[in-house]
Design a protein around this motif. Structure first.
Motif, PDB file in Angstrom:
ATOM      1  N   LYS A 200       0.830  -1.207   0.000  1.00 27.74           N
ATOM      2  CA  LYS A 200       0.000   0.000   0.000  1.00 27.74           C
ATOM      3  C   LYS A 200       0.861   1.253   0.000  1.00 27.74           C
ATOM      4  O   LYS A 200       0.670   2.157  -0.827  1.00 27.74           O
ATOM      5  CB  LYS A 200      -0.924   0.015   1.234  1.00 27.74           C
ATOM      6  CG  LYS A 200      -1.783  -1.224   1.382  1.00 27.74           C
ATOM      7  CD  LYS A 200      -2.714  -1.159   2.587  1.00 27.74           C
ATOM      8  CE  LYS A 200      -2.033  -1.047   3.939  1.00 27.74           C
ATOM      9  NZ  LYS A 200      -1.259  -2.250   4.318  1.00 27.74           N
ATOM     10  N   THR A 201       1.799   1.317   0.938  1.00 24.57           N
ATOM     11  CA  THR A 201       2.636   2.513   1.052  1.00 24.57           C
ATOM     12  C   THR A 201       3.477   2.722  -0.208  1.00 24.57           C
ATOM     13  O   THR A 201       3.578   3.846  -0.713  1.00 24.57           O
ATOM     14  CB  THR A 201       3.553   2.400   2.292  1.00 24.57           C
ATOM     15  OG1 THR A 201       2.726   2.428   3.456  1.00 24.57           O
ATOM     16  CG2 THR A 201       4.548   3.550   2.368  1.00 24.57           C
ATOM     17  N   MET A 202       4.050   1.645  -0.729  1.00 20.35           N
ATOM     18  CA  MET A 202       4.889   1.769  -1.927  1.00 20.35           C
ATOM     19  C   MET A 202       4.067   2.243  -3.126  1.00 20.35           C
ATOM     20  O   MET A 202       4.554   3.003  -3.952  1.00 20.35           O
ATOM     21  CB  MET A 202       5.582   0.436  -2.238  1.00 20.35           C
ATOM     22  CG  MET A 202       6.604   0.030  -1.192  1.00 20.35           C
ATOM     23  SD  MET A 202       7.840   1.322  -0.936  1.00 20.35           S
ATOM     24  CE  MET A 202       8.266   1.064   0.778  1.00 20.35           C
TER      25      MET A 202
ATOM     26  N   MET B 286       2.391  11.112   5.370  1.00 17.10           N
ATOM     27  CA  MET B 286       3.115   9.863   5.590  1.00 17.10           C
ATOM     28  C   MET B 286       2.593   9.131   6.816  1.00 17.10           C
ATOM     29  O   MET B 286       2.085   9.735   7.759  1.00 17.10           O
ATOM     30  CB  MET B 286       4.606  10.139   5.780  1.00 17.10           C
ATOM     31  CG  MET B 286       5.240  10.863   4.620  1.00 17.10           C
ATOM     32  SD  MET B 286       5.392   9.783   3.194  1.00 17.10           S
ATOM     33  CE  MET B 286       6.041  10.967   2.008  1.00 17.10           C
ATOM     34  N   GLN B 287       2.807   7.834   6.807  1.00 19.89           N
ATOM     35  CA  GLN B 287       2.308   6.942   7.852  1.00 19.89           C
ATOM     36  C   GLN B 287       2.775   7.370   9.245  1.00 19.89           C
ATOM     37  O   GLN B 287       1.995   7.413  10.172  1.00 19.89           O
ATOM     38  CB  GLN B 287       2.800   5.528   7.533  1.00 19.89           C
ATOM     39  CG  GLN B 287       2.191   4.464   8.395  1.00 19.89           C
ATOM     40  CD  GLN B 287       2.295   3.100   7.726  1.00 19.89           C
ATOM     41  OE1 GLN B 287       2.778   2.954   6.611  1.00 19.89           O
ATOM     42  NE2 GLN B 287       1.826   2.088   8.414  1.00 19.89           N
ATOM     43  N   ASP B 288       4.054   7.681   9.385  1.00 22.91           N
ATOM     44  CA  ASP B 288       4.570   8.007  10.709  1.00 22.91           C
ATOM     45  C   ASP B 288       5.022   9.457  10.774  1.00 22.91           C
ATOM     46  O   ASP B 288       6.056   9.809  10.237  1.00 22.91           O
ATOM     47  CB  ASP B 288       5.733   7.091  11.070  1.00 22.91           C
ATOM     48  CG  ASP B 288       6.075   7.201  12.549  1.00 22.91           C
ATOM     49  OD1 ASP B 288       5.730   8.236  13.157  1.00 22.91           O
ATOM     50  OD2 ASP B 288       6.676   6.266  13.085  1.00 22.91           O
TER      51      ASP B 288
ATOM     52  N   ALA C  51      -3.114   9.863   1.561  1.00 21.75           N
ATOM     53  CA  ALA C  51      -3.039   9.833   3.025  1.00 21.75           C
ATOM     54  C   ALA C  51      -2.754   8.403   3.462  1.00 21.75           C
ATOM     55  O   ALA C  51      -3.575   7.506   3.263  1.00 21.75           O
ATOM     56  CB  ALA C  51      -4.352  10.342   3.620  1.00 21.75           C
ATOM     57  N   ASP C  52      -1.558   8.195   4.028  1.00 22.77           N
ATOM     58  CA  ASP C  52      -1.130   6.840   4.391  1.00 22.77           C
ATOM     59  C   ASP C  52      -1.408   6.586   5.869  1.00 22.77           C
ATOM     60  O   ASP C  52      -0.718   7.117   6.731  1.00 22.77           O
ATOM     61  CB  ASP C  52       0.372   6.700   4.089  1.00 22.77           C
ATOM     62  CG  ASP C  52       0.836   5.251   4.138  1.00 22.77           C
ATOM     63  OD1 ASP C  52      -0.008   4.373   4.420  1.00 22.77           O
ATOM     64  OD2 ASP C  52       2.028   5.008   3.880  1.00 22.77           O
ATOM     65  N   GLU C  53      -2.419   5.794   6.168  1.00 20.38           N
ATOM     66  CA  GLU C  53      -2.828   5.498   7.550  1.00 20.38           C
ATOM     67  C   GLU C  53      -2.935   6.800   8.350  1.00 20.38           C
ATOM     68  O   GLU C  53      -2.365   6.906   9.443  1.00 20.38           O
ATOM     69  CB  GLU C  53      -1.811   4.566   8.230  1.00 20.38           C
ATOM     70  CG  GLU C  53      -1.470   3.320   7.438  1.00 20.38           C
ATOM     71  CD  GLU C  53      -2.288   2.100   7.843  1.00 20.38           C
ATOM     72  OE1 GLU C  53      -3.167   2.221   8.723  1.00 20.38           O
ATOM     73  OE2 GLU C  53      -2.061   1.039   7.260  1.00 20.38           O
TER      74      GLU C  53
HETATM   75 MG   LIG Z   1       2.350   1.079   4.934  1.00 22.60          MG
END
Ligand SMILES: [Mg+2]
Ligand SMILES: Nc1ncnc2c1ncn2[C@@H]1O[C@H](COP(=O)(O)OP(=O)(O)O)[C@@H](O)[C@H]1O
Ligand SMILES: Nc1ncnc2c1ncn2[C@@H]1O[C@H](COP(=O)(O)OP(=O)(O)O)[C@@H](O)[C@H]1O
Ligand SMILES: [Mg+2]
Lengths: 248, 277
Positions: B45-47, B94-96, B176-178
């Motif tokens: 998903k992120t990639m 980003m996720q984090d 929007a990643d998580e």
């Molecule tokens: Mg991810």
């Protein structure tokens, strides 16, 4: 087995008093699984931390087997252990899994044998070869298994579980919940478990306490939860907000 | 209207032990709508999201037959033009947040930097705009957050600051990643309504990456389900709970339910066959 009697916890945060827990009472029977639910900030983790002596108790009492808890003692660690939400933060990044698992034994002057570590890994469904890995070489679910294995090294009778699967994927959550259930059955463990997910609590617990703003709102049996038979507005709101988690 | 069209996207990492294919032949298109991407962690998903911005660092590399955003093929676009799109027309949360906020710069500086350099706003005007953006993501004390260092923010606060920062240039496409994983349910609802509002009123396109199937089925219009770098199913979000693909069904079945049986939760069948191209 666990009795919490009108417990209050007050933090002093830069001169401001935060009443994190106010007058909360609950009892958990031997081999029972008890759940704490409520929105974030409602005081759930603080209750678990207070049991372990990690929060400033300002009133009330905590007893285990009728005796006031003595969290600093070795006897306590052999009776009660805690598993945290974030398996990334709770394992030392530069210690091998072997060291993570043998440390509780070493601290208690017990002999660590290769066989004991391998058995601990096998019991949580991990290959014995993981002994030589570091936490960053494991997935989130594998790390949480290591954290559970570590908590069980001293063979405690009580596990305090703070959102143990909230950081995990649904599939890994299912595997971890199944593992916890199996361990509880085979070892006769008592669980006090925190989650913000009513479905997780329903699956794992016999009785439930709903919390809000540090206070106990309503105690529910599993049956009452499943039937939506709650009497307070807040517990009902929580239930309604979980409509997509109902069997159906 | 199509905003983004991706054809046969591949992301490969050349590692010591050989190539690792993180994304394997993914195709999808997006209008001014909310597209969800779900799947287990590691499914790509992120990639996929980062590929749209061409933000894959070596040893990773991107290939695609085409990746057209608003008439331009991003695959062949020279880096300076790509840089002009990034942040401004296509933004990503980003996720984090811990890794995406610069730890040695105060939040306010990071929020206003783009406005001053890119849009040539005065320090004062940039500040006003940044404070408004913080307010828009329901930060109650924007002044304090403006002057804070990133490490002084809680996870949820950091996540909202990131969202505010990405929304300041009013992008056409937000990835929007998580974005709400670190947020409490009540704050989560607020952030979702902000994103929703932007899609509805400004016609922004949104790619919403999450591992939470229930959340995506409530919030998105359409959903892609990813497994081992491939899309195994695409369906309207409202039908997600009645998904047909055995992998998607497996993901749903392993969720506990209130009033469900106490028997062990079904394990997910991770069939290799679904990963075949
Ligand atoms: Mg991810
Ligand atoms: N060390 C601390 N110092 C000050 N306040 C704290 C501390 N730990 C927790 N709190 C506050 O106590 C309240 C309850 O927190 P917590 O028990 O973590 O809630 P929950 O686990 O239900 O999300 C919150 O308002 C939190 O901000
Ligand atoms: N630097 C890297 N080297 C090798 N493989 C990588 C690297 N970074 C990511 N991957 C692989 O890419 C896959 C997809 O990752 P990602 O897109 O982050 O998944 P998701 O966001 O769905 O959790 C993972 O299986 C991971 O193994
Ligand atoms: Mg907590």
């Amino acid at each position: 087995m666990i009795e919490i009697d009108t417990l209050s916890v007050t933090f002093n945060a830069a001169g401001r008093l935060v009443r994190a827990v106010e007058n909360v009472s609950l009892t958990v029977g031997a081999q029972e699984s008890f759940g704490l639910v409520g929105e974030s900030g409602s005081g759930k983790s603080t209750i678990l931390r207070a049991i372990c002596g990690l929060a400033p108790i300002s009133g009330g009492a905590i007893r285990i087997d009728g005796k006031p808890v003595a969290p600093q003692t070795r006897a306590f660690a052999r009776q009660v252990q805690m598993v945290f939400q974030d398996p990334y933060a709770s394992l030392h990044p530069r210690h091998t899994i072997d060291r993570v698992l043998s440390e509780p034994l070493t601290i208690h002057g017990l002999k660590t044998t290769e066989g004991r570590i391998e058995q601990a890994l096998t019991d949580v469904g991990l290959p014995t070869s993981f002994r030589f890995r570091f936490p960053h070489q494991l997935s989130g679910g594998q790390r949480q298994r290591v954290a559970i294995a570590r908590a069980l090294m001293l063979e405690p009778r009580i596990l305090l579980l703070d959102e143990p699967t909230s950081a995990l994927d649904a599939s890994v959550q299912a595997e971890t919940l199944n593992l916890l259930t199996r361990l509880r059955e085979t070892r006769g463990l008592t669980f006090l478990m925190v989650s913000h997910d009513l479905a997780v609590i329903d699956h794992m617990c016999d009785r439930i306490l709903v919390m809000q703003h540090g206070k106990a709102v309503e105690a529910l049996s599993r049956e009452a939860l499943a039937q939506g038979a709650m009497t307070t507005d807040y517990a009902r709101t929580l239930f309604t907000a979980s409509a997509d988690r109902l069997m159906g | 209207m199509t905003l983004l069209s991706v054809q046969n996207l591949r992301v490969t990492f050349d590692t010591e032990t050989g190539p690792v294919q993180a994304v394997r032949g993914v195709s999808f298109s997006l209008g001014r709508e909310r597209l969800g991407i779900v799947g287990e962690s590691g499914s790509g998903k992120t990639m996929t999201g980062r590929s749209v911005l061409r933000l894959i660092r070596p040893p990773g590399r991107i290939e695609a037959d085409s990746m057209v955003f608003d008439g331009q093929d991003l695959i062949g676009l020279p880096e300076p033009q790509m840089r002009a799109l990034r942040g401004r027309r296509i933004a990503m949360v980003m996720q984090d947040p811990k890794f995406s906020l610069n730890p040695v710069m105060k939040v306010g500086f990071q929020l206003t930097e783009g406005l001053r350099q890119r849009d040539g706003l005065s320090a004062k005007d940039a500040r006003v705009k940044a404070l408004a953006a913080l307010q828009a993501v329901q930060i109650r004390d924007p002044e304090r957050v403006f002057h804070a260092w990133p490490h002084e923010l809680s996870g949820g606060m950091g996540q909202r600051v990131m969202i505010a920062m990405m929304l300041i240039p009013e992008p056409d496409l937000l990835i929007a990643d998580e974005p709400t994983s670190a947020l409490d349910v009540t704050v989560q609802a607020e952030v979702l309504s902000i994103l929703d509002n932007l899609v509805k009123t400004r016609g922004m396109g949104l790619i919403f990456i999450s591992h939470d199937l229930r959340l995506v089925s409530r919030f998105c219009d359409r959903v892609l389900v990813m497994y081992k770098g491939r899309i195994v199913e695409e369906l309207p979000a409202r039908d997600l709970m009645q998904a047909q693909h055995p992998y998607t069904q497996g993901l749903l079945n392993c969720l506990p339910r209130i009033g469900g049986p106490r028997t062990p939760l079904p394990a997910l069948d991770r069939s290799q066959a679904w990963a075949q191209e």
